[in-house]
Design an enzyme around this catalytic site. Structure first.
Site, mmCIF file in Angstrom:
data_model
loop_
_atom_site.group_PDB
_atom_site.id
_atom_site.type_symbol
_atom_site.label_atom_id
_atom_site.label_comp_id
_atom_site.label_asym_id
_atom_site.label_seq_id
_atom_site.Cartn_x
_atom_site.Cartn_y
_atom_site.Cartn_z
ATOM 1 N N LYS A 6 0.853 -1.195 0.000
ATOM 2 C CA LYS A 6 0.000 0.000 0.000
ATOM 3 C C LYS A 6 0.889 1.245 0.000
ATOM 4 O O LYS A 6 1.394 1.657 1.032
ATOM 5 C CB LYS A 6 -0.944 0.058 1.218
ATOM 6 C CG LYS A 6 -2.047 1.093 0.986
ATOM 7 C CD LYS A 6 -2.642 1.683 2.222
ATOM 8 C CE LYS A 6 -1.846 2.770 2.848
ATOM 9 N NZ LYS A 6 -1.709 4.022 2.062
ATOM 10 N N GLU A 62 10.170 1.482 10.117
ATOM 11 C CA GLU A 62 11.099 2.587 9.796
ATOM 12 C C GLU A 62 10.355 3.872 10.132
ATOM 13 O O GLU A 62 9.546 4.347 9.342
ATOM 14 C CB GLU A 62 11.443 2.584 8.297
ATOM 15 C CG GLU A 62 12.000 1.292 7.760
ATOM 16 C CD GLU A 62 13.437 1.071 8.174
ATOM 17 O OE1 GLU A 62 13.997 1.917 8.900
ATOM 18 O OE2 GLU A 62 13.987 0.036 7.793
ATOM 19 N N CYS A 73 13.679 11.023 6.432
ATOM 20 C CA CYS A 73 13.751 10.616 7.847
ATOM 21 C C CYS A 73 15.200 10.621 8.363
ATOM 22 O O CYS A 73 15.417 10.701 9.566
ATOM 23 C CB CYS A 73 13.096 9.262 8.059
ATOM 24 S SG CYS A 73 13.711 8.015 6.952
ATOM 25 N N GLU A 89 10.626 16.278 15.069
ATOM 26 C CA GLU A 89 11.215 16.169 13.724
ATOM 27 C C GLU A 89 10.595 17.232 12.814
ATOM 28 O O GLU A 89 9.376 17.256 12.630
ATOM 29 C CB GLU A 89 10.885 14.768 13.185
ATOM 30 C CG GLU A 89 11.401 14.483 11.810
ATOM 31 C CD GLU A 89 10.982 13.092 11.307
ATOM 32 O OE1 GLU A 89 9.893 12.622 11.675
ATOM 33 O OE2 GLU A 89 11.754 12.489 10.551
HETATM 34 N N1 LIG Z 1 9.902 7.873 8.105
HETATM 35 C C1 LIG Z 1 9.597 8.437 6.940
HETATM 36 O O1 LIG Z 1 10.236 8.202 5.925
HETATM 37 C C2 LIG Z 1 8.408 9.343 6.860
HETATM 38 C C3 LIG Z 1 7.797 9.558 5.643
HETATM 39 C C4 LIG Z 1 6.692 10.407 5.556
HETATM 40 C C5 LIG Z 1 6.229 11.005 6.703
HETATM 41 N N2 LIG Z 1 6.871 10.775 7.877
HETATM 42 C C6 LIG Z 1 6.415 11.416 9.111
HETATM 43 O O2 LIG Z 1 5.064 11.780 8.981
HETATM 44 C C7 LIG Z 1 4.864 13.106 9.366
HETATM 45 C C8 LIG Z 1 3.877 13.838 8.557
HETATM 46 O O3 LIG Z 1 3.504 13.192 7.371
HETATM 47 P P1 LIG Z 1 1.971 12.957 7.146
HETATM 48 O O4 LIG Z 1 1.250 14.240 7.359
HETATM 49 O O5 LIG Z 1 1.752 12.291 5.832
HETATM 50 O O6 LIG Z 1 1.746 12.021 8.366
HETATM 51 P P2 LIG Z 1 1.066 10.643 8.649
HETATM 52 O O7 LIG Z 1 1.727 10.062 9.812
HETATM 53 O O8 LIG Z 1 -0.409 10.857 8.707
HETATM 54 O O9 LIG Z 1 1.328 9.776 7.334
HETATM 55 C C9 LIG Z 1 2.593 9.227 7.023
HETATM 56 C C10 LIG Z 1 2.347 8.032 6.133
HETATM 57 O O10 LIG Z 1 1.664 7.039 6.872
HETATM 58 C C11 LIG Z 1 0.456 6.646 6.229
HETATM 59 N N3 LIG Z 1 -0.567 6.398 7.236
HETATM 60 C C12 LIG Z 1 -1.192 7.297 8.013
HETATM 61 N N4 LIG Z 1 -2.073 6.688 8.832
HETATM 62 C C13 LIG Z 1 -1.992 5.371 8.547
HETATM 63 C C14 LIG Z 1 -2.642 4.220 9.049
HETATM 64 N N5 LIG Z 1 -3.546 4.269 10.043
HETATM 65 N N6 LIG Z 1 -2.315 3.018 8.512
HETATM 66 C C15 LIG Z 1 -1.390 2.936 7.528
HETATM 67 N N7 LIG Z 1 -0.752 3.984 7.023
HETATM 68 C C16 LIG Z 1 -1.036 5.187 7.527
HETATM 69 C C17 LIG Z 1 0.065 7.789 5.304
HETATM 70 O O11 LIG Z 1 -0.636 7.318 4.175
HETATM 71 C C18 LIG Z 1 1.439 8.374 4.945
HETATM 72 O O12 LIG Z 1 1.951 7.772 3.791
HETATM 73 C C19 LIG Z 1 6.210 13.767 9.224
HETATM 74 O O13 LIG Z 1 6.350 14.760 10.178
HETATM 75 C C20 LIG Z 1 7.185 12.655 9.422
HETATM 76 O O14 LIG Z 1 7.582 12.584 10.761
HETATM 77 C C21 LIG Z 1 7.922 9.967 7.977
HETATM 78 O O1 LIG Z 2 18.605 6.254 0.678
HETATM 79 S S1 LIG Z 2 18.152 7.601 1.026
HETATM 80 O O2 LIG Z 2 17.888 8.361 -0.182
HETATM 81 O O3 LIG Z 2 19.102 8.280 1.891
HETATM 82 C C1 LIG Z 2 16.687 7.399 1.894
HETATM 83 C C2 LIG Z 2 16.535 7.961 3.097
HETATM 84 C C3 LIG Z 2 15.330 7.804 3.779
HETATM 85 C C4 LIG Z 2 14.314 7.072 3.234
HETATM 86 C C5 LIG Z 2 13.023 6.896 3.966
HETATM 87 O O4 LIG Z 2 12.523 8.098 4.449
HETATM 88 C C6 LIG Z 2 14.479 6.509 2.015
HETATM 89 C C7 LIG Z 2 15.683 6.678 1.343
#
Ligand SMILES: NC(=O)c1ccc[n+]([C@@H]2O[C@H](COP(=O)([O-])OP(=O)(O)OC[C@H]3O[C@@H](n4cnc5c(N)ncnc54)[C@H](O)[C@@H]3O)[C@@H](O)[C@H]2O)c1
Ligand SMILES: O=S(=O)(O)c1ccc(CO)cc1
Length: 483
Positions: free
Chosen positions: A173, A248, A282, A379
């Site tokens: 997904k 992650e 991240c 963050e």
């Molecule tokens: N670790 C990462 O690579 C990463 C990536 C994107 C966002 N984030 C975090 O999310 C925060 C904000 O992003 P956002 O507004 O999209 O936040 P969010 O936490 O609502 O969503 C992040 C991701 O999780 C998915 N998601 C949300 N609720 C879910 C659920 N109940 N079940 C499954 N998937 C779900 C969303 O579709 C989205 O792709 C950022 O501040 C950051 O900390 C982290």
């Molecule tokens: O490989 S990277 O481009 O550094 C990278 C960092 C973080 C994530 C997930 O947020 C994916 C790839």
């Protein structure tokens, strides 16, 4: 207008009375397409397919699986420009960054294809001559994977590659905000010969989809990349069925800059890393602790380099930083800026949204940021950066480790003694010394503390999809005493 949709058994899933949401170009706020959302019946079909797919794929030889994965790599490479273009349109990152991500996706799949043939078990030394004891490594079962919008190709690619290399089936997904890139990636695997039942693709309401899939007895493992709060929610669901999980989650990566480095060069290198993907990474370097002796020079050089970044539509080759991925990030940056100003920090540059069309925000640098400011705890996930000073190694180690996060951490020094000491002190899953690239196909990518557990990539990334079975076998006719 482009369309994204769920794929079950290699077929587009059309839910009766289908709901769809728009896909928005964050640089222009224009609709560029729509994604159809799946219903509960579709999810049940996806689960049934994944159960059949697992029986099929785990009995496909590792060499055959590897050959199919390598074919997918070739297909992705042959379409890398097209996939990168789609990514920039739906996510916003500059085209060169999008292309680098597609290239990295192919490299990760290729590495995992090789690793597929190295899932070795071991033979134990038996206590009795008539006994053979072997430890087998077997695929864990059908997997449900959930991806965010910041790396629309690499996150799905890593999750698919690890699971399929190990012999698992997978329901993916991706984020509904960046569905077109993931569709390209999944199509490449199917075209390469991955059976439809082995790899399903679903888009829907994230909460509904995750609750439905994780509750199903079919699913034996989940893999999630996203925020810590959502990760905790999904872990709770997985715990009810005692399902394995790779998480992650968020980070807040500290950078410790010692006073033996060139402040200007170090600041320029830091700016390039910090504002990659507009800070929506991240592993982004997000809290700078600079030793007092070079603090003013570092802040000045950092702000100068940040001010010089060309911000704009990622389709323009001259642009270095694109828009934020969605309007939520703009609101978050505005609130964080206000809050940081109120904390008494000094604004060195930026601080505002750019224009009114497109989700652009200025590269923003704060200095003299107090430790209790919210930006030092939360963050930022955007183009805002706090800088503070420190005096001694012990003092800074306590400050960087005070947060519940532990994904990436960095240190800059010319001293081997300092590098060795700080590497040992930093509580993080990935540490970069004089370098910000902590992620390669061969390296385990993952965090500690509330940044999650488990790894993607490296031998650990295959291991995450394997379970252990110990087989004790008696030779027929052997006259046995006790084991
Ligand atoms: N670790 C990462 O690579 C990463 C990536 C994107 C966002 N984030 C975090 O999310 C925060 C904000 O992003 P956002 O507004 O999209 O936040 P969010 O936490 O609502 O969503 C992040 C991701 O999780 C998915 N998601 C949300 N609720 C879910 C659920 N109940 N079940 C499954 N998937 C779900 C969303 O579709 C989205 O792709 C950022 O501040 C950051 O900390 C982290
Ligand atoms: O490989 S990277 O481009 O550094 C990278 C960092 C973080 C994530 C997930 O947020 C994916 C790839």
């Amino acid at each position: 207008m482009q369309e994204a949709y769920s794929i079950i058994n290699s077929q587009r899933w059309a839910s009766p009375g289908v709901r769809a949401v728009g896909i928005v170009n964050p640089a222009t706020e224009e609709a560029i397409g729509r994604v159809e959302l799946i219903d509960a019946q579709g999810l049940d079909q996806a689960l049934a397919a994944a159960a059949r797919g697992f029986m099929l794929w785990k009995n496909t030889s590792a060499y055959e699986r590897a050959a199919i994965l390598r074919k997918a790599v070739g297909i992705i490479r042959s379409r890398q420009d097209e996939i990168a273009r789609v990514m920039t349109l739906e996510q916003g990152k500059p085209l060169a960054e999008a292309l680098a991500e597609v290239v990295a996706s192919a490299d990760n799949i290729e590495w995992m294809a090789e690793e597929a043939t190295r899932a070795y078990g071991r033979l134990l030394v038996p206590r009795n001559a008539g006994i053979h004891q072997l430890v087998r490594r077997e695929p864990v079962g059908p997997v449900a994977s959930f991806c965010p919008w910041n790396f629309p190709a690499l996150t799905p690619a890593r999750k698919i590659a690890g699971a399929l290399a190990a012999g698992c089936s997978l329901i993916l997904k991706p984020a509904e905000e960046t569905p077109l890139t993931a569709l390209h990636i999944v199509n490449a695997f199917h075209e390469a010969g991955v059976p439809g039942e082995v790899l399903g693709l679903v888009y829907g309401d994230p909460q509904q989809v995750s609750e439905h899939l994780i509750a199903s007895p079919v699913i034996r493992k989940i893999s999630f990349t996203g925020s810590t709060p959502v990760g905790k929610l999904l872990l709770g669901l997985a715990a009810r069925g005692v399902k394995r999980a790779t998480m992650e989650l968020g980070g807040h990566a500290p950078v410790v800059v010692f006073d033996d480095v060139d402040p200007a060069r170090t600041a320029q290198q830091a700016v390039a890393a910090k504002f990659r993907n507009a800070g929506q990474v991240c592993t982004s370097p997000t809290r700078f602790y600079v030793q007092a002796g070079i603090y003013p020079q570092f802040v000045q050089a950092f702000a100068d380099a940040a001010r010089a970044i060309r911000v704009g539509d990622g389709m323009d080759a001259a642009v270095q930083m694109g828009p934020l991925a969605n309007s939520r990030r703009i609101a978050a940056m505005a609130a964080l800026t206000e809050d940081t100003l109120a904390s008494g920090a000094r604004l060195a540059c930026g601080g505002k949204r750019i224009g009114t069309r497109g989700y652009f925000f200025e590269p923003t640098v704060f200095s003299d940021v107090p430790e209790n400011a919210r930006i030092m705890q939360d963050e930022p996930f955007g183009p805002i950066v706090p800088i503070a000073s420190f005096t001694s190694l012990d003092e800074v180690a306590a400050r960087v480790n005070a947060l519940p996060f532990g994904l990436a951490a960095y240190a800059m020094t010319r001293s081997l003694a300092r590098a060795t000491a700080i590497s040992g002190l930093l509580e993080a899953g990935m540490v970069g010394i004089n370098h910000y690239t902590v992620s390669t196909p061969a390296s385990p990518f993952g965090g500690v503390k509330e940044s999650g557990y488990g790894s993607e990539g490296g031998t650990e990334g295959l291991d995450a999809y394997l379970v252990t079975k110990c087989v004790t076998q008696r030779s027929s006719g052997a006259d046995l005493g006790p084991l």
